[in-house]
Design an enzyme around this catalytic site. Structure first.
Site, PDB file in Angstrom:
ATOM      1  N   PHE A 126      50.765 -79.816  21.328  1.00 43.85           N
ATOM      2  CA  PHE A 126      49.602 -80.583  21.782  1.00 43.85           C
ATOM      3  C   PHE A 126      49.888 -81.089  23.191  1.00 43.85           C
ATOM      4  O   PHE A 126      50.894 -81.758  23.428  1.00 43.85           O
ATOM      5  CB  PHE A 126      49.281 -81.775  20.868  1.00 43.85           C
ATOM      6  CG  PHE A 126      48.015 -82.470  21.312  1.00 43.85           C
ATOM      7  CD1 PHE A 126      46.773 -81.928  21.032  1.00 43.85           C
ATOM      8  CD2 PHE A 126      48.071 -83.637  22.064  1.00 43.85           C
ATOM      9  CE1 PHE A 126      45.601 -82.534  21.482  1.00 43.85           C
ATOM     10  CE2 PHE A 126      46.899 -84.249  22.520  1.00 43.85           C
ATOM     11  CZ  PHE A 126      45.674 -83.696  22.223  1.00 43.85           C
ATOM     12  N   ASP A 213      57.146 -81.717  28.176  1.00 47.29           N
ATOM     13  CA  ASP A 213      56.099 -82.723  27.939  1.00 47.29           C
ATOM     14  C   ASP A 213      56.718 -83.878  27.152  1.00 47.29           C
ATOM     15  O   ASP A 213      56.995 -83.769  25.961  1.00 47.29           O
ATOM     16  CB  ASP A 213      54.950 -82.065  27.139  1.00 47.29           C
ATOM     17  CG  ASP A 213      53.816 -83.034  26.836  1.00 47.29           C
ATOM     18  OD1 ASP A 213      54.045 -84.255  26.868  1.00 47.29           O
ATOM     19  OD2 ASP A 213      52.693 -82.560  26.550  1.00 47.29           O
ATOM     20  N   LYS A 242      51.349 -92.179  28.244  1.00 48.26           N
ATOM     21  CA  LYS A 242      51.372 -93.111  27.108  1.00 48.26           C
ATOM     22  C   LYS A 242      52.090 -94.430  27.397  1.00 48.26           C
ATOM     23  O   LYS A 242      51.495 -95.375  27.877  1.00 48.26           O
ATOM     24  CB  LYS A 242      51.948 -92.407  25.893  1.00 48.26           C
ATOM     25  CG  LYS A 242      50.916 -91.454  25.242  1.00 48.26           C
ATOM     26  CD  LYS A 242      51.400 -90.969  23.901  1.00 48.26           C
ATOM     27  CE  LYS A 242      50.466 -90.002  23.213  1.00 48.26           C
ATOM     28  NZ  LYS A 242      49.329 -90.619  22.589  1.00 48.26           N
TER      29      LYS A 242
HETATM   30  N1  PLP Z   1      51.015 -84.415  25.444  1.00 50.08           N
HETATM   31  C1  PLP Z   1      51.450 -84.953  24.300  1.00 50.08           C
HETATM   32  C2  PLP Z   1      52.782 -84.537  23.745  1.00 50.08           C
HETATM   33  C3  PLP Z   1      50.682 -85.894  23.630  1.00 50.08           C
HETATM   34  O1  PLP Z   1      51.114 -86.415  22.471  1.00 50.08           O
HETATM   35  C4  PLP Z   1      49.425 -86.259  24.175  1.00 50.08           C
HETATM   36  C5  PLP Z   1      48.548 -87.218  23.476  1.00 50.08           C
HETATM   37  O2  PLP Z   1      48.663 -87.446  22.307  1.00 50.08           O
HETATM   38  C6  PLP Z   1      49.014 -85.678  25.370  1.00 50.08           C
HETATM   39  C7  PLP Z   1      49.830 -84.759  25.980  1.00 50.08           C
HETATM   40  C8  PLP Z   1      47.691 -86.031  25.988  1.00 50.08           C
HETATM   41  O3  PLP Z   1      47.751 -87.302  26.545  1.00 50.08           O
HETATM   42  P1  PLP Z   1      46.387 -88.095  26.887  1.00 50.08           P
HETATM   43  O4  PLP Z   1      45.719 -88.373  25.602  1.00 50.08           O
HETATM   44  O5  PLP Z   1      46.875 -89.324  27.607  1.00 50.08           O
HETATM   45  O6  PLP Z   1      45.594 -87.210  27.773  1.00 50.08           O
END
Ligand code: PLP
Length: 390
Positions: A126, A213, A242
């Site tokens: 994700f 990520d 986050k």
């Molecule tokens: N990458 C990861 C691993 C995430 O857990 C999330 C959100 O849950 C995102 C990217 C996306 O972040 P945002 O919701 O701030 O766009």
């Protein structure tokens, strides 16, 4: 209601918070074991963060990236120092941080004469909900209805180094691997201990960018500032968001190694990205994590929570696996359990259900041991009630 129903919120609204506690509009108190999905890493209403935000709001909220922003420079310096990266682009969210990474991978490919560069992404991944990041994500529910998806991604199974090696042998137009060190949304999936090191080595051999990520796993949550730091890996790109400013929206794409110096003026931008308010909040958060040794604390509390959960749930027939690292924990059940989150509300405990049957705990790094004990006590009560009904 005039809200577009992209969410289905639980029937509760919170009015105030303090540390790991939240109070709803009726005055009921909840133990927050989710922390706004890994956002409130210092808990709610942290006094030093509040003071920094208030002071900055009274001084200067926003100028523009048309002008130098000293707080941005200071934050970039701090983050590069924590990660051994070289440069930072600031965004407002995780998806945007990953979007910057994906754009960078394409620049990197074009710089080498690769006209159709491909980024390898993982099953279970994700990365966000913009068009490129939802394409990079693996969840069909996230993608369905938004086709055509963005070209330029190749998907492989997570934690399967052979699949990556096969691509290395058969494909000339791969430029990067985008990977979560622990997959949060797909159920707190932790790969084998040596997987990331092998991915890193393969990237090096093939001249691919390693893009990690850390949006959910970063900011000390797993016991190191970034989860990849548990392993001997050398990323070229690290994305974070986050927990970076404990709730003030900010994301960052950290760049080093082979990826440095590719973004030049005019190649990327964001109106709000890295504004003084967000940077001031983030600087305060990073300082507190460092000064109060919260990575070490997260590791210790996580170990305690993990061991206590293993002990308490050992004989629970619904529980299939407990996994994770530090304060990023998933408890996989043998059945879908969305209803459990509602039972959690009744019991005064907040957690989320992800991947249909995984209870996800992401409490603040400042959580105290007696609060960890209370998570376990309330979670057991939730599971008992759930077992009686479903
Ligand atoms: N990458 C990861 C691993 C995430 O857990 C999330 C959100 O849950 C995102 C990217 C996306 O972040 P945002 O919701 O701030 O766009």
């Amino acid at each position: 209601m005039q809200l577009i129903p992209t969410y289905q919120p639980l029937p509760v609204a919170f009015e105030r918070g303090e540390g790991v506690w939240l109070w709803d509009s009726q005055g009921k108190k909840y133990l927050d074991a989710l922390g706004g999905i890994a956002v409130c890493c210092l808990g709610h209403a942290h006094p030093e963060v509040t003071e920094a935000i208030c002071q900055q709001a009274g001084q200067l909220l926003h100028t523009s990236n048309l002008y130098q922003i000293d707080l941005q420079i200071a934050l970039a310096q701090k983050l590069t120092q924590m990660s051994s990266m070289q440069q930072v682009f600031f965004s407002n969210s995780g998806a945007e941080a990953n979007e910057a990474a994906i754009k960078l991978a394409r620049l990197y490919g074009h710089a080498q004469g690769i006209d159709s560069p491909n980024v390898i992404v993982m099953e279970g991944a994700f990365h966000g909900r913009t068009m490129a990041t939802l394409t990079a994500s693996a969840n069909r529910k996230v993608q369905a209805g938004f086709e055509p998806l963005v070209p330029g991604f190749i998907r492989v199974p997570y934690d399967d180094i052979t699949a990556l090696q096969n691509i290395a042998q058969n494909s000339d137009d791969v430029v990067a691997v985008l990977i979560e060190p622990i997959q949060g949304e797909s159920g707190v999936r932790t790969p084998n201990a040596d997987y990331l090191e092998k991915v890193s080595a393969l990237c090096k051999q093939n001249n691919w960018l390693l893009m990690i990520d850390e949006i959910q796993s970063g900011m000390g949550r797993t016991g190191k500032f970034f989860a990849y730091q548990h392993h001997a890996v050398e990323p070229d790109v690290v994305t974070v968001a986050k927990g970076l400013a404990n709730g003030v929206p900010i994301g960052a794409c950290l760049i080093g190694g082979k990826a440095a110096d590719l973004f030049q003026p005019g190649k990327h931008g964001s109106t709000f990205g890295g504004n003084p308010l967000a940077c001031r909040a983030a600087l305060t958060v990073v300082d507190i994590i460092e000064q109060q040794q919260l990575c070490q604390q997260a590791a210790a509390r996580g170990e305690y929570l993990f061991a206590a959960l293993r002990d308490a749930l050992a004989d629970n027939p619904m529980v299939q696996e407990i996994r994770g690292q530090g304060l990023m924990i998933g408890i996989e059940l043998d059945r879908p359990c969305a209803e459990l989150a509602k039972i959690g509300l009744e019991q005064g405990l907040l957690f989320s259900i992800t991947a249909e049957r995984v209870i996800r705990l992401l409490p603040a790094l400042i959580i105290q041991q007696e609060e960890v004990d209370l998570i376990i006590e309330r979670l057991l009560a939730c599971l008992d009630e759930y077992a009686g009904h479903y």
